[in-house]
Write a protein that holds these residues in place. Sequence first.
Motif, PDB file in Angstrom:
ATOM      1  N   SER A   1       0.875  -1.170   0.000  1.00  0.00           N
ATOM      2  CA  SER A   1       0.000   0.000   0.000  1.00  0.00           C
ATOM      3  C   SER A   1       0.908   1.214   0.000  1.00  0.00           C
ATOM      4  O   SER A   1       2.071   1.108  -0.340  1.00  0.00           O
ATOM      5  CB  SER A   1      -0.948  -0.016   1.205  1.00  0.00           C
ATOM      6  OG  SER A   1      -0.242   0.230   2.385  1.00  0.00           O
ATOM      7  N   SER A   2       0.390   2.366   0.366  1.00  0.00           N
ATOM      8  CA  SER A   2       1.216   3.568   0.310  1.00  0.00           C
ATOM      9  C   SER A   2       0.791   4.565   1.359  1.00  0.00           C
ATOM     10  O   SER A   2      -0.268   4.473   1.939  1.00  0.00           O
ATOM     11  CB  SER A   2       1.123   4.206  -1.084  1.00  0.00           C
ATOM     12  OG  SER A   2      -0.211   4.367  -1.456  1.00  0.00           O
TER      13      SER A   2
ATOM     14  N   ALA B   1      -5.380   5.874   1.139  1.00  0.00           N
ATOM     15  CA  ALA B   1      -5.454   5.900   2.598  1.00  0.00           C
ATOM     16  C   ALA B   1      -5.118   4.558   3.221  1.00  0.00           C
ATOM     17  O   ALA B   1      -5.172   4.423   4.441  1.00  0.00           O
ATOM     18  CB  ALA B   1      -6.853   6.335   3.041  1.00  0.00           C
ATOM     19  N   GLY B   2      -4.797   3.564   2.415  1.00  0.00           N
ATOM     20  CA  GLY B   2      -4.678   2.211   2.962  1.00  0.00           C
ATOM     21  C   GLY B   2      -3.291   1.839   3.411  1.00  0.00           C
ATOM     22  O   GLY B   2      -2.506   1.304   2.634  1.00  0.00           O
ATOM     23  N   VAL B   3      -2.940   2.138   4.642  1.00  0.00           N
ATOM     24  CA  VAL B   3      -1.724   1.621   5.250  1.00  0.00           C
ATOM     25  C   VAL B   3      -2.139   0.490   6.176  1.00  0.00           C
ATOM     26  O   VAL B   3      -2.819   0.715   7.169  1.00  0.00           O
ATOM     27  CB  VAL B   3      -0.983   2.707   6.048  1.00  0.00           C
ATOM     28  CG1 VAL B   3       0.255   2.116   6.714  1.00  0.00           C
ATOM     29  CG2 VAL B   3      -0.590   3.860   5.136  1.00  0.00           C
ATOM     30  N   PRO B   4      -1.793  -0.735   5.870  1.00  0.00           N
ATOM     31  CA  PRO B   4      -2.300  -1.859   6.661  1.00  0.00           C
ATOM     32  C   PRO B   4      -1.709  -1.896   8.058  1.00  0.00           C
ATOM     33  O   PRO B   4      -0.624  -1.378   8.317  1.00  0.00           O
ATOM     34  CB  PRO B   4      -1.866  -3.081   5.848  1.00  0.00           C
ATOM     35  CG  PRO B   4      -0.676  -2.617   5.082  1.00  0.00           C
ATOM     36  CD  PRO B   4      -0.923  -1.174   4.761  1.00  0.00           C
ATOM     37  N   ASP B   5      -2.436  -2.523   8.954  1.00  0.00           N
ATOM     38  CA  ASP B   5      -1.934  -2.808  10.287  1.00  0.00           C
ATOM     39  C   ASP B   5      -1.242  -4.162  10.283  1.00  0.00           C
ATOM     40  O   ASP B   5      -1.513  -5.021   9.445  1.00  0.00           O
ATOM     41  CB  ASP B   5      -3.085  -2.847  11.299  1.00  0.00           C
ATOM     42  CG  ASP B   5      -3.707  -1.479  11.515  1.00  0.00           C
ATOM     43  OD1 ASP B   5      -3.062  -0.475  11.175  1.00  0.00           O
ATOM     44  OD2 ASP B   5      -4.840  -1.433  12.031  1.00  0.00           O
TER      45      ASP B   5
ATOM     46  N   PHE C   1      -0.349  -6.889  19.889  1.00  0.00           N
ATOM     47  CA  PHE C   1      -0.589  -5.463  19.719  1.00  0.00           C
ATOM     48  C   PHE C   1      -0.709  -5.159  18.237  1.00  0.00           C
ATOM     49  O   PHE C   1       0.158  -5.530  17.449  1.00  0.00           O
ATOM     50  CB  PHE C   1       0.551  -4.646  20.327  1.00  0.00           C
ATOM     51  CG  PHE C   1       0.622  -4.737  21.823  1.00  0.00           C
ATOM     52  CD1 PHE C   1      -0.020  -3.802  22.619  1.00  0.00           C
ATOM     53  CD2 PHE C   1       1.303  -5.779  22.434  1.00  0.00           C
ATOM     54  CE1 PHE C   1       0.025  -3.896  24.001  1.00  0.00           C
ATOM     55  CE2 PHE C   1       1.364  -5.881  23.807  1.00  0.00           C
ATOM     56  CZ  PHE C   1       0.715  -4.929  24.598  1.00  0.00           C
ATOM     57  N   ARG C   2      -1.799  -4.490  17.890  1.00  0.00           N
ATOM     58  CA  ARG C   2      -2.003  -4.097  16.504  1.00  0.00           C
ATOM     59  C   ARG C   2      -1.437  -2.692  16.313  1.00  0.00           C
ATOM     60  O   ARG C   2      -1.723  -1.787  17.095  1.00  0.00           O
ATOM     61  CB  ARG C   2      -3.491  -4.127  16.150  1.00  0.00           C
ATOM     62  CG  ARG C   2      -3.779  -3.804  14.685  1.00  0.00           C
ATOM     63  CD  ARG C   2      -5.207  -4.178  14.309  1.00  0.00           C
ATOM     64  NE  ARG C   2      -5.391  -5.621  14.311  1.00  0.00           N
ATOM     65  CZ  ARG C   2      -5.054  -6.408  13.307  1.00  0.00           C
ATOM     66  NH1 ARG C   2      -4.514  -5.907  12.205  1.00  0.00           N
ATOM     67  NH2 ARG C   2      -5.252  -7.708  13.382  1.00  0.00           N
ATOM     68  N   VAL C   3      -0.636  -2.537  15.274  1.00  0.00           N
ATOM     69  CA  VAL C   3       0.010  -1.254  15.021  1.00  0.00           C
ATOM     70  C   VAL C   3       0.128  -1.055  13.521  1.00  0.00           C
ATOM     71  O   VAL C   3       0.278  -2.016  12.753  1.00  0.00           O
ATOM     72  CB  VAL C   3       1.402  -1.204  15.698  1.00  0.00           C
ATOM     73  CG1 VAL C   3       2.304  -2.313  15.182  1.00  0.00           C
ATOM     74  CG2 VAL C   3       2.060   0.150  15.529  1.00  0.00           C
ATOM     75  N   SER C   4       0.047   0.181  13.082  1.00  0.00           N
ATOM     76  CA  SER C   4       0.190   0.495  11.659  1.00  0.00           C
ATOM     77  C   SER C   4       1.557   0.047  11.148  1.00  0.00           C
ATOM     78  O   SER C   4       2.567   0.130  11.853  1.00  0.00           O
ATOM     79  CB  SER C   4       0.027   2.005  11.441  1.00  0.00           C
ATOM     80  OG  SER C   4       0.458   2.382  10.149  1.00  0.00           O
ATOM     81  N   ALA C   5       1.588  -0.416   9.908  1.00  0.00           N
ATOM     82  CA  ALA C   5       2.858  -0.805   9.299  1.00  0.00           C
ATOM     83  C   ALA C   5       3.814   0.374   9.193  1.00  0.00           C
ATOM     84  O   ALA C   5       5.018   0.188   9.031  1.00  0.00           O
ATOM     85  CB  ALA C   5       2.614  -1.402   7.904  1.00  0.00           C
TER      86      ALA C   5
END
Length: 434
Positions: free
Chosen positions: A4-5, A230-234, A249-253
Amino acid sequence: MSRSSRGRQRRGARRGGRERVAARGDSLVGAEFEVEVGDVAHGGFCVARHEGRVLFVRHALPGERVVARVTDGGTTSRFLRADAVQVRDASPQRREAPCPFAGPGACGGCDWQHTSAAFGRELKTRVVREQLRRLAGLEWDGAVEAVPGDVNGLRWRTRVEFSVATDRWLGLRKHRSHDVVPVDDCLIAVPEIAATGLLQEPAEPGVTGVDVAVAADREVVAVDLPVRDAGVPDVVERVGPPGEHARDFRVSARGFWQVHPGAAATFVGAALDGLEPRTGERALDLYAGVGVFTAFLADAVGPAGRVLGLEGDSRAVRDGGPNIGGLGQATLQRADIGTGDWMIPVDEMLDRVDLVVLDPPRSGAGRAVVRDVLTRGPRRAAYIACDPAALARDLAYAAECGYELVSLRAFDAFPMTHHVECVAIIEPSGAAAQ
């Protein structure tokens, strides 16, 4: 592998200008001096002197005699920066760098590829001791500890941001430069990063960089820069300190996460061991990120306790909400720590402050934050520091507030670089004798 970007981050303004150039006199860049190398300095250098002028020399080791080529500075500069381009008398600790992209004029990501991970820890130990002694008047007899999860200092980095060179190949920047060195692997990165194939092909037109993250389950996410959607995966990261159950823990890439696979668990374990949380206590977690310390503190104080995590980054707070789900005694909230009325939620949500975790940015917490926190009278505080100089300054501010250092552990969470992480425990002076 998913892609993604994300939007381009603003680059810091370059220093310079006519006044600065004039103050440096005539440039000495490119000049070479044969020097005796002294001890290690903070920042990945060793100190040398030539005709009364100090040189901070990269790619050298204490006790060597080298030819140092100046990379920054002029005839009136207080000091010069330089690279060791020839080694006349080598240290017994010197080795040939395992990475072909390390060395003078090459990739700037590593500082100590020319020695072992074990001796790199010895150099970092000297730096921590010197900074504590000079800036806080403290003597420390500890040593920098290895962190589980690397291979003799290599193959540990789970997140790497690559830049795009002029020929469109991905690479890493030179030291203190925007110039990019194309690479086909990074030896401190986990193997999954090179295995994506991204380093074996030119970047697509318009791409200025690629941020690659490898999650705990070994999922690989590559994020093109600048972001066009807008898609930066977690990704899901796992933390399991010794003796405690693991937590996901979920966190943005593209969000902040410790890049050494053993770092987060090591720091949490060291902080909790030093704080010794008790059931029912109230805890404050400053610079809380996605809630790692908040969650483990909440487990430790139990349902009768209370934990408030404060973090300035809105995305981290959004990511952190689910991470503390099911912990009714924990709250994660946005606050600009150190500015404005950031202590208001502390006074509103905590009837007292028994424990504190401080995990500030590299610049440290600063005198005002240290004072505001310690005036609440916590029985203990854990300070997690990624810069020993900032830690030493803040420990000196803590001493002004009547707090003393109880213990300090230092960890090699960034092998082959000059970076070192410390976990310091402080308490009111004389508390141990009570």
